[in-house]
Scaffold this motif. Structure first.
Motif, PDB file in Angstrom:
ATOM      1  N   PHE A 157       0.845  -1.192   0.000  1.00 53.00           N
ATOM      2  CA  PHE A 157       0.000   0.000   0.000  1.00 53.00           C
ATOM      3  C   PHE A 157       0.884   1.247   0.000  1.00 53.00           C
ATOM      4  O   PHE A 157       2.062   1.194   0.351  1.00 53.00           O
ATOM      5  N   THR A 158       0.306   2.383  -0.383  1.00 52.04           N
ATOM      6  CA  THR A 158       1.020   3.650  -0.428  1.00 52.04           C
ATOM      7  C   THR A 158       0.332   4.659   0.483  1.00 52.04           C
ATOM      8  O   THR A 158      -0.902   4.756   0.483  1.00 52.04           O
ATOM      9  N   VAL A 159       1.115   5.410   1.242  1.00 52.26           N
ATOM     10  CA  VAL A 159       0.549   6.437   2.123  1.00 52.26           C
ATOM     11  C   VAL A 159       0.093   7.631   1.288  1.00 52.26           C
ATOM     12  O   VAL A 159       0.870   8.210   0.535  1.00 52.26           O
ATOM     13  N   SER A 160      -1.180   7.996   1.442  1.00 48.85           N
ATOM     14  CA  SER A 160      -1.716   9.192   0.784  1.00 48.85           C
ATOM     15  C   SER A 160      -1.643  10.400   1.704  1.00 48.85           C
ATOM     16  O   SER A 160      -1.199  11.477   1.293  1.00 48.85           O
ATOM     17  N   ASP A 161      -2.109  10.240   2.935  1.00 47.66           N
ATOM     18  CA  ASP A 161      -2.123  11.347   3.892  1.00 47.66           C
ATOM     19  C   ASP A 161      -1.926  10.823   5.302  1.00 47.66           C
ATOM     20  O   ASP A 161      -2.397   9.721   5.643  1.00 47.66           O
ATOM     21  N   ASN A 162      -1.255  11.633   6.118  1.00 44.70           N
ATOM     22  CA  ASN A 162      -1.101  11.385   7.542  1.00 44.70           C
ATOM     23  C   ASN A 162      -1.774  12.502   8.327  1.00 44.70           C
ATOM     24  O   ASN A 162      -1.774  13.661   7.893  1.00 44.70           O
ATOM     25  N   VAL A 163      -2.326  12.154   9.460  1.00 49.12           N
ATOM     26  CA  VAL A 163      -2.874  13.133  10.395  1.00 49.12           C
ATOM     27  C   VAL A 163      -2.024  13.066  11.656  1.00 49.12           C
ATOM     28  O   VAL A 163      -1.819  11.991  12.228  1.00 49.12           O
ATOM     29  N   VAL A 164      -1.528  14.239  12.099  1.00 47.36           N
ATOM     30  CA  VAL A 164      -0.533  14.298  13.168  1.00 47.36           C
ATOM     31  C   VAL A 164      -1.014  15.221  14.287  1.00 47.36           C
ATOM     32  O   VAL A 164      -1.576  16.289  14.030  1.00 47.36           O
ATOM     33  N   ASP A 165      -0.795  14.806  15.540  1.00 45.39           N
ATOM     34  CA  ASP A 165      -1.033  15.660  16.695  1.00 45.39           C
ATOM     35  C   ASP A 165       0.075  16.707  16.720  1.00 45.39           C
ATOM     36  O   ASP A 165       1.247  16.379  16.933  1.00 45.39           O
ATOM     37  N   GLU A 166      -0.280  17.973  16.502  1.00 45.56           N
ATOM     38  CA  GLU A 166       0.736  19.013  16.375  1.00 45.56           C
ATOM     39  C   GLU A 166       1.463  19.296  17.687  1.00 45.56           C
ATOM     40  O   GLU A 166       2.595  19.775  17.677  1.00 45.56           O
ATOM     41  N   GLN A 167       0.837  19.009  18.809  1.00 47.48           N
ATOM     42  CA  GLN A 167       1.485  19.259  20.092  1.00 47.48           C
ATOM     43  C   GLN A 167       2.546  18.215  20.414  1.00 47.48           C
ATOM     44  O   GLN A 167       3.611  18.543  20.947  1.00 47.48           O
ATOM     45  N   THR A 168       2.277  16.964  20.099  1.00 46.00           N
ATOM     46  CA  THR A 168       3.203  15.878  20.451  1.00 46.00           C
ATOM     47  C   THR A 168       3.998  15.376  19.259  1.00 46.00           C
ATOM     48  O   THR A 168       5.012  14.701  19.444  1.00 46.00           O
ATOM     49  N   GLY A 169       3.535  15.684  18.039  1.00 48.74           N
ATOM     50  CA  GLY A 169       4.175  15.150  16.848  1.00 48.74           C
ATOM     51  C   GLY A 169       3.795  13.710  16.566  1.00 48.74           C
ATOM     52  O   GLY A 169       4.305  13.095  15.616  1.00 48.74           O
ATOM     53  N   GLN A 170       2.885  13.154  17.356  1.00 50.60           N
ATOM     54  CA  GLN A 170       2.503  11.752  17.205  1.00 50.60           C
ATOM     55  C   GLN A 170       1.561  11.561  16.022  1.00 50.60           C
ATOM     56  O   GLN A 170       0.621  12.327  15.823  1.00 50.60           O
ATOM     57  N   LEU A 171       1.829  10.534  15.233  1.00 56.58           N
ATOM     58  CA  LEU A 171       0.951  10.169  14.129  1.00 56.58           C
ATOM     59  C   LEU A 171      -0.354   9.621  14.698  1.00 56.58           C
ATOM     60  O   LEU A 171      -0.348   8.758  15.579  1.00 56.58           O
ATOM     61  N   MET A 172      -1.488  10.105  14.184  1.00 59.65           N
ATOM     62  CA  MET A 172      -2.796   9.703  14.697  1.00 59.65           C
ATOM     63  C   MET A 172      -3.616   8.891  13.696  1.00 59.65           C
ATOM     64  O   MET A 172      -4.412   8.041  14.094  1.00 59.65           O
ATOM     65  N   THR A 173      -3.454   9.191  12.406  1.00 64.32           N
ATOM     66  CA  THR A 173      -4.239   8.524  11.366  1.00 64.32           C
ATOM     67  C   THR A 173      -3.388   8.400  10.115  1.00 64.32           C
ATOM     68  O   THR A 173      -2.593   9.293   9.813  1.00 64.32           O
ATOM     69  N   CYS A 174      -3.581   7.311   9.388  1.00 61.28           N
ATOM     70  CA  CYS A 174      -2.874   7.128   8.121  1.00 61.28           C
ATOM     71  C   CYS A 174      -3.842   6.573   7.082  1.00 61.28           C
ATOM     72  O   CYS A 174      -4.543   5.584   7.338  1.00 61.28           O
ATOM     73  N   PHE A 175      -3.884   7.227   5.917  1.00 58.66           N
ATOM     74  CA  PHE A 175      -4.738   6.819   4.801  1.00 58.66           C
ATOM     75  C   PHE A 175      -3.864   6.150   3.735  1.00 58.66           C
ATOM     76  O   PHE A 175      -2.874   6.731   3.281  1.00 58.66           O
ATOM     77  N   LEU A 176      -4.246   4.948   3.317  1.00 59.50           N
ATOM     78  CA  LEU A 176      -3.437   4.121   2.435  1.00 59.50           C
ATOM     79  C   LEU A 176      -4.203   3.783   1.165  1.00 59.50           C
ATOM     80  O   LEU A 176      -5.395   3.459   1.214  1.00 59.50           O
ATOM     81  N   ARG A 177      -3.521   3.819   0.025  1.00 54.97           N
ATOM     82  CA  ARG A 177      -4.174   3.499  -1.247  1.00 54.97           C
ATOM     83  C   ARG A 177      -3.562   2.238  -1.875  1.00 54.97           C
ATOM     84  O   ARG A 177      -2.389   1.927  -1.687  1.00 54.97           O
ATOM     85  N   SER A 178      -4.418   1.559  -2.660  1.00 57.62           N
ATOM     86  CA  SER A 178      -4.002   0.359  -3.381  1.00 57.62           C
ATOM     87  C   SER A 178      -4.220   0.496  -4.882  1.00 57.62           C
ATOM     88  O   SER A 178      -3.933  -0.418  -5.646  1.00 57.62           O
ATOM     89  N   ASP A 179      -4.754   1.644  -5.305  1.00 58.22           N
ATOM     90  CA  ASP A 179      -4.910   1.982  -6.718  1.00 58.22           C
ATOM     91  C   ASP A 179      -4.902   3.512  -6.792  1.00 58.22           C
ATOM     92  O   ASP A 179      -4.264   4.154  -5.964  1.00 58.22           O
TER      93      ASP A 179
END
Length: 282
Positions: A157-179
């Motif tokens: 799969f390929t990462v399309s978008d990440n959602v990040v907590d701006e205060q901690t820098g922690q990754l919160m969500t990842c959207f993945l594509r297959s086409d």
């Protein structure tokens, strides 16, 4: 790097659901999503409608057993299987009434099952019903980074978008594509490991209206939305089915070029719903 999108594009083609009350669940999808039912010898039911399908099996729990992706032809399926073997993924043969022979299943490090095969469903057959192609599936996980590593570096799969907590820098969500569609799989960081929702992609905004009116007539209220997501830029709303599984209806999902770099979004309500209030997983 070889990816699903560039080498072996795959589209979600059906879900295998477990249900403690399968008849009630079957009735919901037949009535609300225009799906025809076909009983199977093992007690399961095949449900199929316009560009959507489901296998529902009786069980002592309710939820998702597996998500199945269609590779389109046997050559691409064989190429993917070889690549997964090279990447150290353990795959097992599986017989499915909805897939041609040589389908296989793999399990991620948390035990989720993903099936790859070639769909038996003829896309040229005109099935009557409202438009809504089964398009993506989403999970919550306590081990977000490990899931992304597996699905990107092992499966392709390929990462399309990440959602990040701006205060901690922690990754919160990842959207993945297959086409070429923005995502067919996504993961939210959560306090437990569970199926979050699945989605049906419609043709236009008016379809979102018509689906909303259909649920309203049955006194089924919206769980989330209507609105527009930031990642994917799609219009949406969510409801729940007879087993309280969440399902989404979407329109205008972004088409994503293979060369596009992953986007980064802040963890806030506006990212998940630019029109108003959002459901923030925690």
């Amino acid at each position: 790097m070889q990816t699903l999108q560039t080498c072996t594009p795959a589209r979600l083609c059906y879900l295998h659901l477990a249900s403690k009350e399968p008849q009630r669940q079957i009735d919901f999808y037949r009535r609300m999503l225009d799906m025809e039912g076909l009983a199977q010898p093992d007690g399961s039911w095949i449900l199929s409608g316009p560009q959507r399908a489901m296998l529902v099996s009786p069980a002592d729990h309710s939820g998702l057993l597996a998500a199945a992706y269609d590779l389109g032809d046997q050559a691409r399926l064989g190429e993917l299987r070889a690549r997964l073997n090279e990447n150290g993924c353990a795959v097992e043969d599986i017989d499915s009434p909805l897939l041609e022979p040589d389908a296989f299943v793999l399990r991620d490090p948390q035990g989720r099952q993903t099936i790859f095969g070639v769909s038996r469903i003829d896309p040229g057959v005109d099935r009557q019903g409202m438009p809504g192609r089964l398009q993506h599936v989403v999970f919550q996980t306590t081990e977000l980074e490990a899931m992304i590593d597996f699905y990107v570096n092992k499966v392709g799969f390929t990462v399309s978008d990440n959602v990040v907590d701006e205060q901690t820098g922690q990754l919160m969500t990842c959207f993945l594509r297959s086409d070429d569609e923005h995502h067919s799989l996504a993961f939210f960081r959560g306090s437990k490991n569970e199926w979050d929702h699945h989605c049906y992609e419609t043709n236009e905004w008016n379809d979102i209206r018509d689906w909303g009116d259909r649920f309203a007539k049955e006194r089924i209220t919206l769980f989330f939305g209507p609105g527009r997501h930031g990642p994917g830029n799609n219009l949406f709303f969510m409801v729940v089915d007879a087993d309280r599984n969440r399902l989404e209806f979407s329109a205008e999902l972004e088409i994503t070029d293979a060369a596009r770099q992953p986007g980064v979004w802040p963890q806030e309500e506006y990212t998940l719903n630019s029109w108003g209030r959002a459901w923030i997983r925690s």
